[in-house]
Design a protein around this motif. Structure first.
Motif, PDB file in Angstrom:
ATOM      1  N   VAL A  78       0.839  -1.198   0.000  1.00  0.00           N
ATOM      2  CA  VAL A  78       0.000   0.000   0.000  1.00  0.00           C
ATOM      3  C   VAL A  78       0.878   1.253   0.000  1.00  0.00           C
ATOM      4  O   VAL A  78       0.624   2.214  -0.747  1.00  0.00           O
ATOM      5  CB  VAL A  78      -0.945  -0.006   1.221  1.00  0.00           C
ATOM      6  CG1 VAL A  78      -1.750   1.290   1.290  1.00  0.00           C
ATOM      7  CG2 VAL A  78      -1.883  -1.213   1.174  1.00  0.00           C
ATOM      8  N   VAL A  79       1.933   1.255   0.819  1.00  0.00           N
ATOM      9  CA  VAL A  79       2.833   2.405   0.894  1.00  0.00           C
ATOM     10  C   VAL A  79       3.583   2.572  -0.418  1.00  0.00           C
ATOM     11  O   VAL A  79       3.755   3.704  -0.921  1.00  0.00           O
ATOM     12  CB  VAL A  79       3.807   2.251   2.077  1.00  0.00           C
ATOM     13  CG1 VAL A  79       4.862   3.352   2.066  1.00  0.00           C
ATOM     14  CG2 VAL A  79       3.046   2.260   3.397  1.00  0.00           C
ATOM     15  N   GLU A  97       2.595   1.722  -3.400  1.00  0.00           N
ATOM     16  CA  GLU A  97       1.652   2.246  -4.392  1.00  0.00           C
ATOM     17  C   GLU A  97       1.436   3.742  -4.196  1.00  0.00           C
ATOM     18  O   GLU A  97       1.342   4.498  -5.170  1.00  0.00           O
ATOM     19  CB  GLU A  97       0.329   1.502  -4.289  1.00  0.00           C
ATOM     20  CG  GLU A  97      -0.679   1.892  -5.359  1.00  0.00           C
ATOM     21  CD  GLU A  97      -1.946   1.084  -5.270  1.00  0.00           C
ATOM     22  OE1 GLU A  97      -2.941   1.611  -4.712  1.00  0.00           O
ATOM     23  OE2 GLU A  97      -1.958  -0.069  -5.735  1.00  0.00           O
ATOM     24  N   ALA A  98       1.357   4.188  -2.948  1.00  0.00           N
ATOM     25  CA  ALA A  98       1.183   5.617  -2.667  1.00  0.00           C
ATOM     26  C   ALA A  98       2.384   6.424  -3.142  1.00  0.00           C
ATOM     27  O   ALA A  98       2.260   7.625  -3.445  1.00  0.00           O
ATOM     28  CB  ALA A  98       0.967   5.826  -1.168  1.00  0.00           C
TER      29      ALA A  98
END
Length: 303
Positions: free
Chosen positions: A215-216, A218-219
């Motif tokens: 998730v990180v 992708e951010a």
């Protein structure tokens, strides 16, 4: 006829509601009977009564399973909290761990089985030798297992609706990169550039759950160079051996792998919380309160 209908619609008791939940959770009359400790005709009788009460088939057979109707799903959602509260009311208020033969079902995954369970079972064998622990695989179904009464405690990094569940945070966890000791990347600290370029084994737990480091990433507008996806980190040391692959795992799992892998801090700044969840059904149970405190205690002892 109206009097018969009125009588049927009020012919609803806690045993019938428990039966409905059991069939719903197990998708089978026979498995529901086994879980409830009753004969299968008793399950069939209770479901027949409920079909009359709700004027709905509740379950239809598809393949080898009993599939709930939309009305059944709606009913189960409504009665779950009610039956949990009734179970809590009749739960014994006194608990002696030295003699109690309570059976506790814990839903968790590989991380919790290697980090928390060994310490917990040693404590139980010492302090509550008659207590029976049943550990089931949660994968991404842990919240549903808990809501359906298939487990008493859920432990893991997933987020569960806390409006209908109780939560206690047990551990904070970072990520570590692991690889074969002969991998050239093991010779120096891992840079973010090298990290996203390296072919990687990704643990895909299924469903919509994604590891926090993904998730990180992708951010940040980045993605890993995925060479392989697996459902659990348990086989990672064997899969890394003799290859140029890396994997990203929670740091305590990396420590568990020991010398079978080389490890270094993950360049992605990501953290996860390992939480323990339970429901109203066991919230006031003295036995379950005791075991939850023991889980929290052993988690606090983890380095």
């Amino acid at each position: 006829m109206k009097l018969l209908m009125k009588t049927a619609r009020t012919n609803l008791d806690i045993a019938a509601m428990r039966t409905l939940r059991a069939v719903y959770a197990n998708a089978s009359f026979s498995r529901a009977a086994e879980k409830l400790g009753v004969a299968q005709p008793t399950v069939s009788y209770n479901i027949a009564r409920l079909r009359e009460v709700f004027q709905d088939p509740l379950f239809v057979r598809q393949g080898g399973q009993m599939v709930p109707t939309d009305r059944c799903i709606e009913i189960v959602e409504e009665i779950t909290d009610l039956t949990d509260r009734l179970d809590a009311l009749v739960a014994p208020r006194r608990f002696d761990p030295a003699v109690a033969a309570t059976r506790v079902i814990i839903s968790c995954n590989y991380y919790e089985r290697i980090v928390i369970m060994p310490r917990l079972i040693r404590m139980l064998r010492r302090d509550a030798p008659a207590m029976r622990l049943h550990v089931i695989q949660s994968a991404v179904e842990g919240g549903q297992q808990l809501s359906r009464g298939e487990s008493d405690i859920l432990i893991g990094p997933i987020e569960v609706d806390t409006e209908s569940h109780f939560r206690r945070t047990l551990l904070h966890e970072s990520y570590t990169c692991v690889m074969d000791p002969e991998n050239p990347l093991a010779a120096s600290p891992m840079t973010l550039e090298a990290y996203v370029e390296a072919p990687q084994i990704i643990v895909n737990y299924g469903g919509t759950f994604r590891s926090r480091f993904l998730v990180v990433l992708e951010a940040m507008g980045l993605s890993p160079n995925t060479a392989m996806e697996i459902p659990s980190p348990s086989d990672i040391p064997d899969l890394l051996r003799g290859t140029d692959l890396i994997a990203t795992v929670p740091s305590r799992i990396a420590r568990h792998f020991g010398a079978t892998v080389a490890s270094c801090p993950c360049p992605v700044d990501a953290w996860i919380d390992i939480n323990m969840y339970w429901t109203t059904r066991t919230h006031r149970s003295a036995a379950h309160s005791w075991i939850r405190d023991r889980v929290a205690q052993v988690a606090g002892e983890v380095g």
